[in-house]
Design a protein around this motif. Structure first.
Motif, PDB file in Angstrom:
ATOM      1  N   ASN A  48       0.825  -1.218   0.000  1.00  0.00           N
ATOM      2  CA  ASN A  48       0.000   0.000   0.000  1.00  0.00           C
ATOM      3  C   ASN A  48       0.858   1.267   0.000  1.00  0.00           C
ATOM      4  O   ASN A  48       0.520   2.250  -0.666  1.00  0.00           O
ATOM      5  N   LEU A  51       2.042   2.149  -3.514  1.00  0.00           N
ATOM      6  CA  LEU A  51       1.077   2.458  -4.570  1.00  0.00           C
ATOM      7  C   LEU A  51       1.149   3.912  -5.026  1.00  0.00           C
ATOM      8  O   LEU A  51       0.964   4.215  -6.206  1.00  0.00           O
ATOM      9  N   GLY A 306       3.745  -0.805  -6.049  1.00  0.00           N
ATOM     10  CA  GLY A 306       3.529  -1.555  -4.819  1.00  0.00           C
ATOM     11  C   GLY A 306       4.400  -2.792  -4.754  1.00  0.00           C
ATOM     12  O   GLY A 306       4.981  -3.118  -3.701  1.00  0.00           O
TER      13      GLY A 306
END
Length: 441
Positions: A48, A51, A306
């Motif tokens: 995450n 990203l 990611g």
């Protein structure tokens, strides 16, 4: 097993099995994190966190897609396609050689791709503008799109790894030479073009094999599908063509001045609205349609960011490099080969040559010095190791860009029609010629 090897290997296997690249990247990242000993929660958190690194690129491609659709609406690219279709018609009448038209189109696309890295450094931005309107002509000529993918990828990669201008100035001077110098090699007076000449020759040989041997048989495509997608009968006028050229100039000037593909594409799109080429009531739907066109690239680039963050978080990129060092001993030839292969593996997973150099240079340069490689050979070795894998990576924009243009009608598979052909034609000769450069310079 090393977590990076496991993650990249699983991602590539899933991609080859026609699992969507985004899904393959997510599964590969999770598997790599778990193999390294990270908890599932830590792996997801790292994914995450990474990203956001792809968000700017994704938004850039989304706005570029809208601009590309507006270009299509103006009829500029279709005017070019009509000229080519007229030549194809003369070929059907027996007055013009079909082979000559094919090579003319290949040469044109190659010249534009090369120019996109230095003369007008817009990288893959030209592909959705130029390629989709030419699909009908390519189909009439039975031109294999795998060949076109190889031509475009050559033009996107070879200039930056050989010519120190545009993106090449960033890769060769600001990244490659800078990192080699930081890690202990004096680069004053080194000719980076001499160091990368042999690897670039390997790329050229791969291109010639693709053009003259691999894809000479031709390939059939559904013309009706292209007509439905590209609206080959689109109407255009002198005014719409002039405004299209003006919008392109504005977009490129804004992009180069402000260093923002997002603002450049938006400026061009707004000019289409103001000029009336795109009606205000159509603008919203047109913008949405364009964003959809390049949405796949955006999502893949986000997922790849990611994936790369998880690989860094595992700490096993350095472990992979160091374990290969342990197997080398004093064998220069084996050292050069292993360093190139590890560079290939890392770039295949991360999808960016520019991001690979800082990772590998810190270990490769001291090792190469210890083994007695010359400064020129070290530059060639690190530069080639970084460039390896850009072609043939499912997550590289050098393969995603060609697919975005060639798959506008759904008849070009990213993995089997772009990734595999470019891997075979470029990474294999690049390995060979990069090794020769390291051993002879």
């Amino acid at each position: 097993m090393n977590a990076v090897v496991a993650a990249v290997g699983l991602m590539l296997i899933l991609s080859l099995c026609r699992i969507h690249v985004v899904v393959a990247l997510i599964i590969g990242a999770v598997a790599g994190g778990l193999v390294s000993g990270l908890s599932l929660e830590a792996t997801i958190a790292a994914f995450n966190n990474g990203l956001g690194g792809g968000a700017t690129v994704a938004l850039s491609y989304a706005t570029l897609g809208a601009f590309a659709v507006a270009i299509g609406k103006s009829g500029l690219a279709h005017a070019l396609a009509d000229k080519a279709l007229a030549m194809v018609g003369r070929q059907d009448d027996g007055n013009t050689g079909g082979g000559a038209i094919k090579f003319l189109m290949i040469g044109l696309l190659l010249a534009i791709a090369i120019s996109s890295q230095n003369i007008l450094p817009i990288h893959i931005a030209f592909i959705p503008l130029v390629v989709p309107p030419l699909l009908y002509v390519m189909a009439k000529l039975r031109l294999d799109r795998r060949l076109v993918a190889c031509v475009l990828t050559f033009g996107l990669i070879t200039p930056y790894m050989f010519l120190p201008v545009g993106f090449g100035g960033i890769y060769l001077n600001e990244i490659l030479l800078a990192k080699v110098e930081t890690n202990g090699v004096a680069v004053d007076g080194l000719n980076v073009m001499s160091a990368m000449a042999l690897p670039a020759l390997g790329m050229l040989i791969g291109l010639l094999v693709a053009v003259f041997f691999s894809y000479q048989g031709g390939r059939d495509y559904d013309l009706a599908a292209i007509e439905r997608t590209e609206r080959v009968d689109i109407k255009y006028s002198k005014w719409t063509l002039i405004m299209a050229l003006a919008a392109i100039v504005v977009a490129f000037v804004v992009q180069l001045t402000l260093d923002s593909m997002i603002l450049g594409a938006l400026a061009g799109f707004v000019l289409f609205n103001v000029s009336g080429v795109v009606k205000w009531k159509e603008a919203d739907d047109l913008f949405t349609e364009g964003m959809k066109m390049l949405a796949m690239i955006g999502f893949i680039m986000i997922a790849a960011s990611g994936f790369a963050e998880v690989m860094r978080e595992t700490g096993e990129i350095n472990t992979l490099v160091e374990s290969s060092v342990g197997a080398i001993g004093d064998n220069q030839a084996l050292a050069a080969l292993l360093m190139l292969v590890v560079g290939l593996l890392i770039t295949m997973g991360i999808g960016s040559s520019f991001s690979t150099i800082p990772i590998i240079a810190a270990i490769y340069v001291p090792l190469a010095l210890q083994l007695g490689f010359s400064p020129l050979a070290i530059v060639a070795l690190v530069g080639t190791a970084g460039a390896l894998g850009d072609a043939g990576s499912p997550a590289s924009d050098s393969t995603l860009g060609p697919t975005a243009g060639l798959n506008a009608d759904g008849q070009h598979n990213h993995i089997w029609d772009t990734v595999v052909p470019t891997f075979l034609h470029y990474n294999l000769p690049l390995l060979v010629f990069g090794w020769i450069a390291a051993m002879t310079l």
